[in-house]
Design an enzyme around this catalytic site. Structure first.
Site: not given
Ligand SMILES: NC(=O)c1ccc[n+]([C@@H]2O[C@H](COP(=O)([O-])OP(=O)(O)OC[C@H]3O[C@@H](n4cnc5c(N)ncnc54)[C@H](O)[C@@H]3O)[C@@H](O)[C@H]2O)c1
Ligand SMILES: [Zn+2]
Length: 371
Positions: A122, A144, A186, A228, A238, A242, A246, A249, A253, A267
């Site tokens: 929990r 999130k 972003e 942010k 949101e 918030r 987007n 987006h 999306h 993305h």
């Molecule tokens: N929670 C939120 O508010 C929020 C906001 C935006 C996106 N997201 C989520 O985030 C995800 C995308 O995140 P992302 O773009 O970071 O992708 P990711 O986490 O898949 O990372 C991208 C790639 O980069 C590699 N990597 C990471 N750090 C590295 C480094 N320093 N050096 C070399 N390689 C490295 C990882 O191993 C991976 O293969 C999606 O699932 C999306 O839904 C969440």
């Molecule tokens: Zn985004």
């Protein structure tokens, strides 16, 4: 060192510390923010190789026992099966409520680790060490956390704030260029919706940013985190404000969904096109001066985005936008920038202008007419 606080009324305030080399002192930082005894570090094998030993050593020096759990790279790690395996590993290690879950990686790791922390017994303490630009300026902030369902992305999740976010701009040196640029979208988005002076700074400093000069990276990360933070602390769940985050987006999306998230667009690449469409829409409807569109287009180009779609069918994109979880009852919500540094949400756009802006952007042709 730059520290941005995210402040909530009910004592869930937490600091985002942005400092070159801070990864190596992650243990002492964590010690100040948790009474936890065991750090459960979730990461990918590649990141474990790059950063794991330094982080583990720092936690152990600060008196934590450590467990490292690796999940494969990629969006598939954000699944219920994967969450179940993570929780299974925590149970097998006999972890208890004093555990600190540490996300060491990009947004995939942050979202999965956050949901594991929110649900294990929990809820246990959670901290983020984001290592992609996208996760440093966006995913690690705001609480999130989620995994995907086969029927929809991020459909199983929670709002769960971390105790601490540690950002090391030096960690970005090993990030592939495409991933780095995706995060830049972003950064540009935040400046476009909230801070004209920051937008002008990005216009001046783009070459240094692309060379990943540490002082410039530190500055743009801190600024974007602050933007942010100020938004999410006013509207954590949101209900309204918030949603300005987007920007870009709505179409972004839809482009990702159109290609079934197969990385035709990362993305940020999709969001860059989405921002261009929104800027075009604001210009078309005379909500914004043409210069507002021109500056955004120029900055996105400077950042190296190829501002051209892949010939996607506009009708299909519009349908995808209507079923997005962020549009209500099929009404399209667009965040628009009447001026650089200002955002407004509009749901009163005519289908004609929406179609026209999107068609122009996805065809990459400035004079495309509606058909
Ligand atoms: N929670 C939120 O508010 C929020 C906001 C935006 C996106 N997201 C989520 O985030 C995800 C995308 O995140 P992302 O773009 O970071 O992708 P990711 O986490 O898949 O990372 C991208 C790639 O980069 C590699 N990597 C990471 N750090 C590295 C480094 N320093 N050096 C070399 N390689 C490295 C990882 O191993 C991976 O293969 C999606 O699932 C999306 O839904 C969440
Ligand atoms: Zn985004």
């Amino acid at each position: 060192m730059p520290t941005v606080w995210v402040r909530f009324r009910d004592h869930r305030d937490y600091p985002i510390v942005i400092a070159p080399g801070v990864l190596r002192s992650s243990g002492p930082w964590a010690r100040r923010r948790t009474r936890g005894r065991t750090a459960f570090i979730l990461t990918h094998p590649r990141l474990q190789g790059l950063f794991g030993p330094g982080v583990v050593k720092s936690f152990q020096t600060a008196g934590f026992s450590t467990r490292v759990h690796c999940v494969p790279e990629g969006e598939t790690a954000k699944s219920l099966e994967s969450l179940k395996r993570v929780i299974g590993a925590m149970l097998q290690a006999r972890l208890d409520r004093t555990t600190l879950v540490v996300a060491l990686g990009g947004g995939v790791i942050g979202d999965l680790a956050g949901l594991a922390a929110a649900t294990f017994m929990r809820g246990v303490d959670f901290m983020q060490i984001p290592t992609t630009l996208l996760s440093q300026v966006d995913a690690s902030i705001g609480g999130k956390v989620a995994v995907n369902h086969p029927l929809g992305k991020n459909m199983i999740g929670a709002f769960y704030q971390p105790r601490l976010v540690l950002i090391d701009p030096e960690a970005l040196q090993s990030l592939p260029l495409r991933q780095f640029r995706s995060g830049l979208a972003e950064v540009i988005k935040s400046a476009a919706i909230a801070d004209a002076a920051f937008f002008a700074y990005l216009e001046r400093q783009m070459p240094e940013i692309l060379h990943r000069q540490t002082p410039v990276l530190t500055r743009i990360i801190a600024k974007t985190c602050a933007i942010k933070a100020r938004i999410v602390e006013q509207d954590e769940k949101e209900a309204g404000l918030r949603a300005v985050l987007n920007y870009g987006h709505t179409l972004g999306h839809a482009l990702e969904a159109y290609h079934h998230y197969n990385k035709t667009y990362l993305h940020g690449e999709a969001v860059a096109l989405g921002m261009l469409a929104a800027a075009r829409l604001a210009s078309l409807t005379r909500m914004a001066a043409p210069e507002t569109l021109e500056r955004q287009e120029k900055l996105l180009r400077q950042a190296g985005f190829s501002l051209k779609g892949r010939g996607e069918a506009v009708d299909k994109l519009i349908n995808l936008m209507k079923v997005d979880k962020k549009s209500r009852e099929g009404i399209l919500n667009f965040v628009l920038t009447p001026k650089i540094g200002h955002a407004r949400i509009s749901n009163k756009l005519t289908p004609f202008s929406v179609r026209r802006a999107i068609k122009t952007v996805v065809s990459g042709c400035q004079t495309a007419e509606d058909n």
